[in-house]
Design a protein around this motif. Structure first.
Motif, PDB file in Angstrom:
ATOM      1  N   ASP A 127      -4.419  -1.140  -9.788  1.00  0.00           N
ATOM      2  CA  ASP A 127      -5.635  -1.249  -8.687  1.00  0.00           C
ATOM      3  C   ASP A 127      -4.999  -0.015  -7.862  1.00  0.00           C
ATOM      4  O   ASP A 127      -6.156   1.034  -7.329  1.00  0.00           O
ATOM      5  N   ASP A 128      -4.181   0.179  -7.070  1.00  0.00           N
ATOM      6  CA  ASP A 128      -3.847   0.558  -5.870  1.00  0.00           C
ATOM      7  C   ASP A 128      -4.039   2.188  -6.290  1.00  0.00           C
ATOM      8  O   ASP A 128      -4.531   3.609  -6.350  1.00  0.00           O
ATOM      9  N   CYS A 139      -9.596   2.784  -0.908  1.00  0.00           N
ATOM     10  CA  CYS A 139      -8.643   2.261  -0.972  1.00  0.00           C
ATOM     11  C   CYS A 139      -7.583   1.200  -1.672  1.00  0.00           C
ATOM     12  O   CYS A 139      -6.686   0.756  -1.470  1.00  0.00           O
ATOM     13  N   GLY A 140      -8.741   0.201  -0.945  1.00  0.00           N
ATOM     14  CA  GLY A 140      -8.395  -1.609  -1.713  1.00  0.00           C
ATOM     15  C   GLY A 140      -7.235  -2.114  -1.090  1.00  0.00           C
ATOM     16  O   GLY A 140      -6.773  -1.736   0.407  1.00  0.00           O
ATOM     17  N   ASP A 158       5.643   4.031 -12.118  1.00  0.00           N
ATOM     18  CA  ASP A 158       5.837   4.028 -11.307  1.00  0.00           C
ATOM     19  C   ASP A 158       5.011   4.697  -9.999  1.00  0.00           C
ATOM     20  O   ASP A 158       3.805   5.471 -10.144  1.00  0.00           O
ATOM     21  N   LYS A 159       5.450   3.260  -9.328  1.00  0.00           N
ATOM     22  CA  LYS A 159       3.901   4.131  -8.352  1.00  0.00           C
ATOM     23  C   LYS A 159       3.525   4.976  -7.440  1.00  0.00           C
ATOM     24  O   LYS A 159       2.840   5.813  -7.112  1.00  0.00           O
ATOM     25  N   ILE A 165      -1.406  -8.890  -7.912  1.00  0.00           N
ATOM     26  CA  ILE A 165      -0.099  -8.340  -8.749  1.00  0.00           C
ATOM     27  C   ILE A 165      -1.067  -7.314  -9.314  1.00  0.00           C
ATOM     28  O   ILE A 165      -0.395  -6.779  -9.928  1.00  0.00           O
ATOM     29  N   ALA A 166      -2.240  -7.330  -9.699  1.00  0.00           N
ATOM     30  CA  ALA A 166      -2.636  -6.402 -10.172  1.00  0.00           C
ATOM     31  C   ALA A 166      -2.186  -4.987  -9.497  1.00  0.00           C
ATOM     32  O   ALA A 166      -2.824  -4.340 -10.099  1.00  0.00           O
ATOM     33  N   THR A 167      -2.637  -4.956  -8.342  1.00  0.00           N
ATOM     34  CA  THR A 167      -2.464  -3.364  -7.373  1.00  0.00           C
ATOM     35  C   THR A 167      -1.088  -2.780  -7.962  1.00  0.00           C
ATOM     36  O   THR A 167      -1.556  -1.889  -8.387  1.00  0.00           O
TER      37      THR A 167
END
Ligand code: S3P
Length: 450
Positions: free
Chosen positions: A54-55, A97-98, A27-28, A427-429
């Protein structure tokens, strides 16, 4: 961090039947909070199942920049040696923070009541998003913010020297704002009170309590009232991050619209403040069942089994459900195209300030693929075309938004013609294994030459 490198155009084609188990990442929301609260505890917090998107990697780097030791031991297996509440050091570099709104807003919160200064930036998407919703309450604590016009990044926050506790009524349904105020309140003597009219995801409250903070939650006429006593000593924790319901949404929805499919998505966190999509899909007639329902680490968890559902009908999704599925409207609007009748999504203006303006991005992309959409400031209505009636054949712009990109890839798996996106790099975030995971179920997603 602040860019995504070269764009990665992608195309999804008629696929399926999709079959098998889909082990989606951690979970992000919980991953960001595990790193941040670990950095604010004294001693070693151990985390397994951390999302390595990445996030979250940006938040890990930021916690190092503020002085804590963050170590990766293996896949998803991390430790954080925290510096304690009030122990943040001043970072020497700009914090990038991208793409991560949650990252930057929560980190601003937890540094704004320390006597340090930090400068934040991010990618083009994050630099366009409003930060006033964070800097307004931080100003009440005594911090000051210096950013671009419209409260945009890059922005410098000068933390308060002698912060005062605040009582803050969150003006919009936002777990990020609520969380930033609570994290700021940690380093303030006395009681910080946050009121939210509508319940939003409550991971910060649950995790703060787990780390030993003194926090109460009361339901009153004004809404949920959260009271935090400042300057606790947070105790390090062992955290097993549940798998992300917002990522589970993609294989689940792909299975519902792709003929013959049956997919199981195991170990999904079903915290009621996050599970609105699944309720909505069932109301639409989706064949979606929760198996092995259980509790893990204080959160409800189940295995989701989704089967192709050709008879789904459009519904009106109630506004009061919006907060519990705010990140899932893009993929719901794809499912709605494969249902019969209209799906009305109301009370959703927060979608306009996400990684992209998600109402506009979905409406334009759906239209490019032959689907009729009505939209207004606060609503979107998708006119369903039935299980085999969606033309596809268009290219959608992802606008640096991972969930827009993945939603259109799901659409292409079941539409008559392939669906393309201009850039799948974001999508990689949140879901770095999206392509191999979906391919493993039988989805056809190709990268095209840029
Ligand atoms: C999040 C809160 C939500 C959500 C985001 C994650 C969080 O944002 O859209 O993906 O982890 O607190 P808002 O607080 O802006 O609604």
């Amino acid at each position: 961090m602040s860019g995504h490198g070269d764009p990665i155009p992608m195309t999804a084609r008629k696929s399926g039947p999709l079959a098998g188990d889909a082990h989606v990442p951690g979970d992000k929301s919980i991953s960001h909070r595990a790193l941040i609260l670990g950095a604010l505890a004294v001693g070693e917090t151990r985390v397994t199942g951390l999302l390595e998107g990445d996030d979250v990697l940006g938040t890990a780097a930021a916690m190092r920049a503020f002085g804590s030791e963050v170590v990766r031991h293996g896949e998803g297996d991390w430790s954080i040696h925290g510096v304690g509440v009030g122990g943040f050091a001043e970072p020497e570099q700009v914090i990038d923070c991208g793409n991560a709104g949650t990252g930057v807003r929560l980190i601003m919160g937890c540094m704004a009541t320390s006597p340090i200064t930090a400068t934040f930036t991010g990618d083009a998407s994050l630099r366009s998003r409003p930060m006033g919703r964070i800097t307004d309450p931080m100003g009440l604590f005594g911090a000051s913010a210096h950013g671009r016009s419209g409260g945009r990044l890059p922005m410098t926050i000068v933390g308060a020297r002698d912060p005062m506790p605040v009582r803050y009524v969150v003006p919009m349904p936002s777990a990020q704002v609520k969380s930033a105020v609570l994290l700021a309140g940690l380093n303030v003597p006395g009681e910080t009170v946050v009121v939210e009219a509508e319940a939003t995801r409550d991971h910060t409250e649950r995790m703060l309590a787990g780390f030993g903070a003194d926090l109460t939650v009361e339901q009153t006429d004004e809404g949920r009232v959260i009271t935090l006593t400042g300057q606790p000593e947070l105790k390090p924790q062992v955290i097993a991050v549940p798998r992300d319901p917002s990522s589970a949404a993609f294989p689940v929805c792909a299975a519902l619209i792709t003929p013959g499919s049956e997919v199981v998505v195991p170990n999904i966190g079903l915290n009621p403040t996050r599970a609105g999509l699944f309720t909505t899909l069932r109301e639409m007639g989706a064949d979606l069942v929760f198996e092995n329902q259980r509790e893990e680490g204080g959160e409800p968890v189940a295995d989701l089994r989704a089967r192709f559902s050709p008879e789904m009908r459009g519904i009106r999704v109630p506004a009061e459900r919006a907060a519990s599925m705010i990140d899932e409207y893009p993929v719901l609007s794809v499912v709605a195209a494969f249902a019969t009748g209209k799906t009305e999504m109301v009370g959703v203006k927060e979608l306009r300030v996400k990684e992209s303006d998600r109402i506009d991005a979905m409406a334009r992309g759906l239209e490019a693929n032959g689907v009729t959409v009505d939209e207004g400031e606060d609503f979107m209505t998708v006119h369903g075309m039935g299980a085999d009636g969606v033309p596809g054949g268009g290219t959608a712009k992802a606008h640096l938004d991972h969930r827009i990109a993945m939603s259109f890839m799901v659409m292409g798996m079941a539409s008559q013609n392939p669906v393309s996106i201009d850039d799948g790099a974001p999508i990689a975030t949140s879901f770095p294994v999206f392509e191999p995971l979906m391919a493993g179920l039988g989805a056809v997603i190709e990268r095209r030459d840029a």
